[in-house]
Design a protein around this motif. Structure first.
Motif, mmCIF file in Angstrom:
data_model
loop_
_atom_site.group_PDB
_atom_site.id
_atom_site.type_symbol
_atom_site.label_atom_id
_atom_site.label_comp_id
_atom_site.label_asym_id
_atom_site.label_seq_id
_atom_site.Cartn_x
_atom_site.Cartn_y
_atom_site.Cartn_z
ATOM 1 N N SER A 174 3.827 -3.152 -5.373
ATOM 2 C CA SER A 174 3.033 -2.242 -6.197
ATOM 3 C C SER A 174 3.845 -1.009 -6.596
ATOM 4 O O SER A 174 5.053 -0.940 -6.366
ATOM 5 N N ASP A 175 3.160 -0.013 -7.168
ATOM 6 C CA ASP A 175 3.853 1.164 -7.684
ATOM 7 C C ASP A 175 3.865 2.308 -6.666
ATOM 8 O O ASP A 175 3.405 2.158 -5.525
ATOM 9 N N THR A 176 4.390 3.447 -7.113
ATOM 10 C CA THR A 176 4.533 4.603 -6.220
ATOM 11 C C THR A 176 3.187 5.108 -5.727
ATOM 12 O O THR A 176 3.050 5.498 -4.561
ATOM 13 N N ASN A 177 2.170 5.105 -6.580
ATOM 14 C CA ASN A 177 0.856 5.583 -6.162
ATOM 15 C C ASN A 177 0.303 4.747 -5.016
ATOM 16 O O ASN A 177 -0.252 5.285 -4.049
ATOM 17 N N MET A 178 0.453 3.442 -5.117
ATOM 18 C CA MET A 178 -0.015 2.565 -4.044
ATOM 19 C C MET A 178 0.820 2.778 -2.782
ATOM 20 O O MET A 178 0.277 2.802 -1.663
ATOM 21 N N ALA B 74 8.932 3.062 -6.038
ATOM 22 C CA ALA B 74 8.042 3.118 -4.877
ATOM 23 C C ALA B 74 8.830 3.067 -3.578
ATOM 24 O O ALA B 74 8.488 3.733 -2.592
ATOM 25 N N ALA B 75 9.905 2.286 -3.569
ATOM 26 C CA ALA B 75 10.705 2.123 -2.350
ATOM 27 C C ALA B 75 11.332 3.434 -1.891
ATOM 28 O O ALA B 75 11.672 3.579 -0.714
ATOM 29 N N LYS B 76 11.460 4.378 -2.800
ATOM 30 C CA LYS B 76 12.107 5.650 -2.472
ATOM 31 C C LYS B 76 11.202 6.599 -1.694
ATOM 32 O O LYS B 76 11.698 7.536 -1.062
ATOM 33 N N VAL B 77 9.891 6.372 -1.735
ATOM 34 C CA VAL B 77 8.967 7.361 -1.154
ATOM 35 C C VAL B 77 8.468 6.950 0.235
ATOM 36 O O VAL B 77 7.687 7.680 0.848
ATOM 37 N N GLU C 122 10.308 5.317 9.073
ATOM 38 C CA GLU C 122 9.585 4.658 10.171
ATOM 39 C C GLU C 122 8.547 3.640 9.689
ATOM 40 O O GLU C 122 7.952 2.926 10.496
ATOM 41 N N LEU C 123 8.351 3.543 8.360
ATOM 42 C CA LEU C 123 7.373 2.602 7.824
ATOM 43 C C LEU C 123 8.021 1.497 6.985
ATOM 44 O O LEU C 123 7.337 0.770 6.272
#
Length: 275
Positions: A178-182, A210-213, A217-218
């Motif tokens: 999905s995108d950054t918001n998700m 999205a992968a950047k945010v 630890e997640l």
């Protein structure tokens, strides 16, 4: 994937790595010997442990067997959302039994898939998928095992069901797409996001952002083999030994050293799966 494309060459080793989600049966493994061959090939490039995942009842039974055949293999059991219409009382009883096996480290893959209804013969409708998802959430909570989620084009409804039911302690979004918001919505709830070869696709702009945010630890990393083979081997058959390609692609997107990110994601996998 295409059988016409040859299997990718072995990547430069990168260790330690855990393949957080793969399908050894779909990769061609059938018995203890063939499981060992696939896992040995992965171990040779640093992938020391794998979680093989079920999408129907027979695959769930096989995954548990495979996890007992080889100590480097762990299992996840569930009915895939598109097969939620097969979740009758007998299937529930068998999944309950399998889920309590010590080699089973997650309940999955379960969730919602809004892409296939109407396109795939026999696919469970949305209402049936939601009912099945709720049952798997409850199973994860009762067994104390992580919930491994399949989400395709169902972001809002999936988060709503999790909120309504009350999420288990550990939730993993397998093959996050999905995108950054998700991503930020999941991070706010403490859900883990597992990235596959799609993060290496140059046209996957929203996913790569999205992968950047996602906090260290997640983060988990997976192959989802034999599908989603990373660039530049897209369309070729995937296997757990290809995981270093995805790890390096994810590290590049996030601006991290691949060895450091490998250590981080492996620690995360071992923590959440208890392996």
């Amino acid at each position: 994937m295409s059988a016409a494309r040859p299997a990718p060459e072995a990547p430069e080793p990168l260790a330690p790595l855990v393949d957080a989600h793969t399908h050894l049966d779909a990769c061609g493994a059938t018995d203890a010997e063939s499981v060992k061959v696939v896992v040995d090939r992965a171990a040779a490039v640093g992938v020391g442990q794998v979680v093989t995942v079920a999408d129907d009842l027979a695959a769930a039974q096989w995954a548990v067997q495979a996890a007992h055949w080889d100590q480097r293999v762990f299992a996840a059991v569930a009915l895939h959302p598109t097969r939620a219409n097969a979740l009758d009382d007998a299937a529930k009883a068998e999944l309950e039994r399998l889920a309590r096996d010590p080699r089973v480290v997650a309940i999955g893959e379960t969730g919602l898939d809004y892409y296939w209804p109407g396109k795939l013969d026999g696919c469970a409708d949305i209402e049936t998928q939601v009912e099945g998802f709720r049952w798997h959430i409850d199973l994860a909570k009762r067994t104390g095992k992580p919930l491994m989620i399949h989400n395709r084009e169902a972001d809002h409804d999936l988060l709503t069901v999790l909120l309504d039911e009350g999420a288990p302690e550990t939730v993993i979004f397998h093959c996050f797409s999905s995108d950054t918001n998700m991503a930020l919505a999941c991070v706010a709830e403490g859900y883990l996001l597992s990235f596959s070869g799609t993060v290496s696709f140059k046209n996957a702009h929203e996913l790569r952002e999205a992968a950047k945010v996602v906090p260290d630890e997640l983060v988990l990393v997976e192959t989802d083999a034999p599908y989603l083979t990373p660039h530049p081997f897209r369309g070729a058959p995937n296997e757990p030994y290809c995981l270093p390609y995805t790890m390096r692609a994810l590290a590049q997107v996030r601006g991290q050293d691949p060895v450091e990110l490998a250590e981080i994601s492996t620690a995360n996998a071992r923590r959440v799966y208890g392996i």
